[in-house]
Design a protein around this motif. Structure first.
Motif, PDB file in Angstrom:
ATOM      1  N   ILE A  88       0.832  -1.210   0.000  1.00 45.01           N
ATOM      2  CA  ILE A  88       0.000   0.000   0.000  1.00 45.01           C
ATOM      3  C   ILE A  88       0.862   1.253   0.000  1.00 45.01           C
ATOM      4  O   ILE A  88       0.607   2.215  -0.738  1.00 45.01           O
ATOM      5  CB  ILE A  88      -0.960   0.001   1.211  1.00 45.01           C
ATOM      6  N   PHE A  89       1.920   1.249   0.804  1.00 44.69           N
ATOM      7  CA  PHE A  89       2.705   2.477   0.983  1.00 44.69           C
ATOM      8  C   PHE A  89       4.076   2.429   0.305  1.00 44.69           C
ATOM      9  O   PHE A  89       4.906   3.315   0.500  1.00 44.69           O
ATOM     10  CB  PHE A  89       2.857   2.783   2.475  1.00 44.69           C
ATOM     11  N   LYS A  90       4.310   1.388  -0.480  1.00 49.70           N
ATOM     12  CA  LYS A  90       5.514   1.297  -1.308  1.00 49.70           C
ATOM     13  C   LYS A  90       6.801   1.492  -0.507  1.00 49.70           C
ATOM     14  O   LYS A  90       7.717   2.185  -0.906  1.00 49.70           O
ATOM     15  CB  LYS A  90       5.491   2.353  -2.432  1.00 49.70           C
ATOM     16  N   GLY A  91       6.846   0.905   0.665  1.00 52.86           N
ATOM     17  CA  GLY A  91       8.047   1.005   1.488  1.00 52.86           C
ATOM     18  C   GLY A  91       8.321  -0.317   2.168  1.00 52.86           C
ATOM     19  O   GLY A  91       7.403  -1.095   2.442  1.00 52.86           O
ATOM     20  N   THR A  92       9.575  -0.589   2.453  1.00 51.60           N
ATOM     21  CA  THR A  92       9.934  -1.862   3.073  1.00 51.60           C
ATOM     22  C   THR A  92      10.312  -1.716   4.543  1.00 51.60           C
ATOM     23  O   THR A  92      10.312  -2.690   5.288  1.00 51.60           O
ATOM     24  CB  THR A  92      11.120  -2.502   2.325  1.00 51.60           C
ATOM     25  N   GLU A  93      10.632  -0.481   4.973  1.00 49.49           N
ATOM     26  CA  GLU A  93      11.073  -0.279   6.358  1.00 49.49           C
ATOM     27  C   GLU A  93       9.908   0.069   7.274  1.00 49.49           C
ATOM     28  O   GLU A  93       8.937   0.696   6.871  1.00 49.49           O
ATOM     29  CB  GLU A  93      12.119   0.846   6.450  1.00 49.49           C
ATOM     30  N   MET A  94      10.035  -0.372   8.525  1.00 53.12           N
ATOM     31  CA  MET A  94       9.108   0.047   9.565  1.00 53.12           C
ATOM     32  C   MET A  94       9.544   1.420  10.092  1.00 53.12           C
ATOM     33  O   MET A  94      10.683   1.850   9.883  1.00 53.12           O
ATOM     34  CB  MET A  94       9.082  -0.969  10.704  1.00 53.12           C
ATOM     35  N   GLN A  95       8.660   2.101  10.802  1.00 56.65           N
ATOM     36  CA  GLN A  95       8.946   3.455  11.261  1.00 56.65           C
ATOM     37  C   GLN A  95       9.425   3.527  12.712  1.00 56.65           C
ATOM     38  O   GLN A  95      10.208   4.399  13.072  1.00 56.65           O
ATOM     39  CB  GLN A  95       7.676   4.324  11.146  1.00 56.65           C
ATOM     40  N   LEU A  96       8.945   2.600  13.545  1.00 59.36           N
ATOM     41  CA  LEU A  96       9.184   2.712  14.982  1.00 59.36           C
ATOM     42  C   LEU A  96       9.534   1.365  15.595  1.00 59.36           C
ATOM     43  O   LEU A  96       9.140   0.307  15.089  1.00 59.36           O
ATOM     44  CB  LEU A  96       7.923   3.248  15.692  1.00 59.36           C
ATOM     45  N   ILE A  97      10.272   1.442  16.679  1.00 54.13           N
ATOM     46  CA  ILE A  97      10.513   0.280  17.534  1.00 54.13           C
ATOM     47  C   ILE A  97       9.982   0.629  18.918  1.00 54.13           C
ATOM     48  O   ILE A  97      10.235   1.727  19.426  1.00 54.13           O
ATOM     49  CB  ILE A  97      12.007  -0.068  17.618  1.00 54.13           C
ATOM     50  N   PHE A  98       9.230  -0.279  19.522  1.00 54.01           N
ATOM     51  CA  PHE A  98       8.707  -0.067  20.877  1.00 54.01           C
ATOM     52  C   PHE A  98       9.230  -1.158  21.794  1.00 54.01           C
ATOM     53  O   PHE A  98       9.103  -2.350  21.500  1.00 54.01           O
ATOM     54  CB  PHE A  98       7.179  -0.075  20.880  1.00 54.01           C
ATOM     55  N   ILE A  99       9.836  -0.729  22.910  1.00 58.86           N
ATOM     56  CA  ILE A  99      10.331  -1.667  23.920  1.00 58.86           C
ATOM     57  C   ILE A  99       9.634  -1.330  25.237  1.00 58.86           C
ATOM     58  O   ILE A  99       9.840  -0.248  25.792  1.00 58.86           O
ATOM     59  CB  ILE A  99      11.855  -1.576  24.092  1.00 58.86           C
ATOM     60  N   PRO A 100       8.791  -2.216  25.770  1.00 59.36           N
ATOM     61  CA  PRO A 100       8.041  -1.917  26.989  1.00 59.36           C
ATOM     62  C   PRO A 100       8.881  -2.102  28.251  1.00 59.36           C
ATOM     63  O   PRO A 100       9.934  -2.754  28.237  1.00 59.36           O
ATOM     64  CB  PRO A 100       6.907  -2.938  26.948  1.00 59.36           C
ATOM     65  N   GLU A 101       8.410  -1.482  29.322  1.00 55.80           N
ATOM     66  CA  GLU A 101       8.949  -1.693  30.672  1.00 55.80           C
ATOM     67  C   GLU A 101      10.433  -1.372  30.773  1.00 55.80           C
ATOM     68  O   GLU A 101      11.192  -2.074  31.443  1.00 55.80           O
ATOM     69  CB  GLU A 101       8.685  -3.132  31.124  1.00 55.80           C
ATOM     70  N   LEU A 102      10.840  -0.297  30.115  1.00 50.95           N
ATOM     71  CA  LEU A 102      12.225   0.155  30.240  1.00 50.95           C
ATOM     72  C   LEU A 102      12.277   1.353  31.182  1.00 50.95           C
ATOM     73  O   LEU A 102      11.620   2.361  30.948  1.00 50.95           O
ATOM     74  CB  LEU A 102      12.783   0.572  28.879  1.00 50.95           C
ATOM     75  N   VAL A 103      13.045   1.246  32.261  1.00 49.06           N
ATOM     76  CA  VAL A 103      13.205   2.388  33.164  1.00 49.06           C
ATOM     77  C   VAL A 103      14.118   3.422  32.514  1.00 49.06           C
ATOM     78  O   VAL A 103      13.830   4.620  32.508  1.00 49.06           O
ATOM     79  CB  VAL A 103      13.783   1.934  34.518  1.00 49.06           C
ATOM     80  N   GLU A 104      15.213   2.942  31.960  1.00 45.06           N
ATOM     81  CA  GLU A 104      16.134   3.804  31.224  1.00 45.06           C
ATOM     82  C   GLU A 104      16.317   3.234  29.816  1.00 45.06           C
ATOM     83  O   GLU A 104      16.511   2.040  29.644  1.00 45.06           O
ATOM     84  CB  GLU A 104      17.487   3.890  31.938  1.00 45.06           C
ATOM     85  N   ALA A 105      16.223   4.118  28.845  1.00 43.90           N
ATOM     86  CA  ALA A 105      16.323   3.672  27.456  1.00 43.90           C
ATOM     87  C   ALA A 105      17.781   3.454  27.066  1.00 43.90           C
ATOM     88  O   ALA A 105      18.590   4.376  27.167  1.00 43.90           O
ATOM     89  CB  ALA A 105      15.693   4.711  26.531  1.00 43.90           C
ATOM     90  N   PRO A 106      18.145   2.246  26.621  1.00 43.30           N
ATOM     91  CA  PRO A 106      19.513   2.031  26.155  1.00 43.30           C
ATOM     92  C   PRO A 106      19.758   2.783  24.852  1.00 43.30           C
ATOM     93  O   PRO A 106      18.853   2.955  24.037  1.00 43.30           O
ATOM     94  CB  PRO A 106      19.561   0.513  25.938  1.00 43.30           C
ATOM     95  N   SER A 107      20.965   3.235  24.681  1.00 39.77           N
ATOM     96  CA  SER A 107      21.316   3.968  23.460  1.00 39.77           C
ATOM     97  C   SER A 107      21.455   2.995  22.288  1.00 39.77           C
ATOM     98  O   SER A 107      22.114   1.955  22.406  1.00 39.77           O
ATOM     99  CB  SER A 107      22.626   4.726  23.674  1.00 39.77           C
TER     100      SER A 107
END
Length: 344
Positions: free
Chosen positions: A177-196
């Motif tokens: 539909i959108f002529k793209g192969t990549e996803m836009q976002l990554i979601f990681i739940p229950e993280l107190v501090e986000a790893p770089s």
């Protein structure tokens, strides 16, 4: 308290007028707060219903999820290191039902996630609001950019994005539909501090919501109105009790002359403020909670009891500050001068 109540009974009209004004201001504040919360859920329930965690998007996207593209190698590494992580993409679009009626939807493609609906290729799960518009399980819906038809496999409760019902589709269908192969976002739940993660920028749930222009602008406007109304209520208390105190200078002088302390006079004023405020807020809270119950289904109104309680505390604090500021003159009252002024 006894003196405060006696004065309220003696000057019923004045205190009823103040109470009515506070009721109107507080009720309007609760209404706007309920509308703000309702619009917030209607705008982004897809995100707000997720557990606390962190979203990642391409750092080059400049905090615009629509411009974000997650490199497949980075995606693979993150999914391998974080078993709870999921990838997703969100794009606005349209579907046509079997009556050829067009519906605006937010297409959502997600993978490796228990938090987003996952469907098979050629299938779609829609927000339940579309069921109310006549779409049924088993119906075939179309999209102009999709070569086939999507079969409606079910409905999800309260899943909206940018005020549009969500349409969960397979990743392969999203690519077509959108002529793209990549996803836009990554979601990681229950993280107190986000790893770089190299090349990616992290956002908490609330931070990600603030990157959505329609959401941040809408919430900011409504919140500003709510707090402006609270400031107005404080000014009303200050002006009302100031005028009352000016008229009672002579009385305060007599009370001080017979031994009443300044603190007792303040307590009397605070007691009056509390009686009027609690009565007004009590009616406002009851009516606003009743409104949530009887509000039409299409009205985005949501006012939890916790929010009403928090705003009530703010109103009481503002009323206390306003009454206290107006009573500074009480401390300066000298009995003899006040009595002479009252006689004059």
């Amino acid at each position: 308290m006894i003196l405060a109540w006696k004065e309220i009974k003696k000057n019923k009209a004045r205190f009823i007028i103040l109470g009515f004004i506070i009721f109107l201001v507080s009720f309007l504040t609760f209404m706007i707060s309920g509308l703000s919360n309702g619009l917030s859920k209607d705008n982004a329930s897809l995100i707000k219903d997720l557990p606390d965690g962190h979203f990642y998007m391409n750092a080059d996207a400049e905090e615009n999820y629509l411009a974000s593209k997650i490199d497949k190698k980075i995606e693979g590494n993150v999914l391998a290191e974080n078993k709870q992580a999921s990838v997703l993409a969100i794009q606005m679009g349209f579907i046509n039902d079997d009556q050829d009626k067009q519906h605006s939807v937010a297409f959502v493609a997600a993978a490796h996630s228990p938090f987003f609906e996952e469907v098979g290729k050629g299938e779609v799960i829609l927000d339940r609001s579309l069921k109310d518009e006549g779409v049924k399980i088993g119906d075939k819906v179309k999209n102009k950019q999709y070569s086939k038809e999507l079969i409606v496999k079910g409905f999800a409760d309260h899943k909206k994005f940018s005020h549009a019902p969500a349409a969960f589709i397979h990743r392969e269908d999203y690519k077509e539909i959108f002529k793209g192969t990549e996803m836009q976002l990554i979601f990681i739940p229950e993280l107190v501090e986000a790893p770089s993660i190299t090349g990616l920028q992290s956002f908490t749930n609330d931070e990600f919501l603030s990157t959505i222009p329609s959401y941040s602008a809408e919430q900011m406007s409504l919140n500003m109105i709510s707090w402006f109304l609270i400031v107005i209520s404080g000014m009303l208390f200050t002006i009302f009790f100031y005028m009352m105190n000016v008229q009672k200078i002579g009385l305060y002088g007599i009370l001080k002359a017979i031994g009443m302390k300044t603190r007792s006079l303040f307590v009397m004023m605070w007691s009056q403020m509390m009686i009027i405020t609690l009565a007004s807020l009590g009616i406002s809270v009851l009516l606003s909670q009743a409104l949530e119950t009887v509000a039409p289904e299409g009205l985005p109104f949501y006012l939890p009891a916790k929010t009403s309680f928090q705003f009530s505390l703010v109103f009481i604090a503002v009323g206390f500050i306003g009454a206290t500021l107006s009573g500074i003159q009480i401390k300066k009252v000298e009995p003899l001068k006040a009595i002479q002024q009252g006689e004059g």
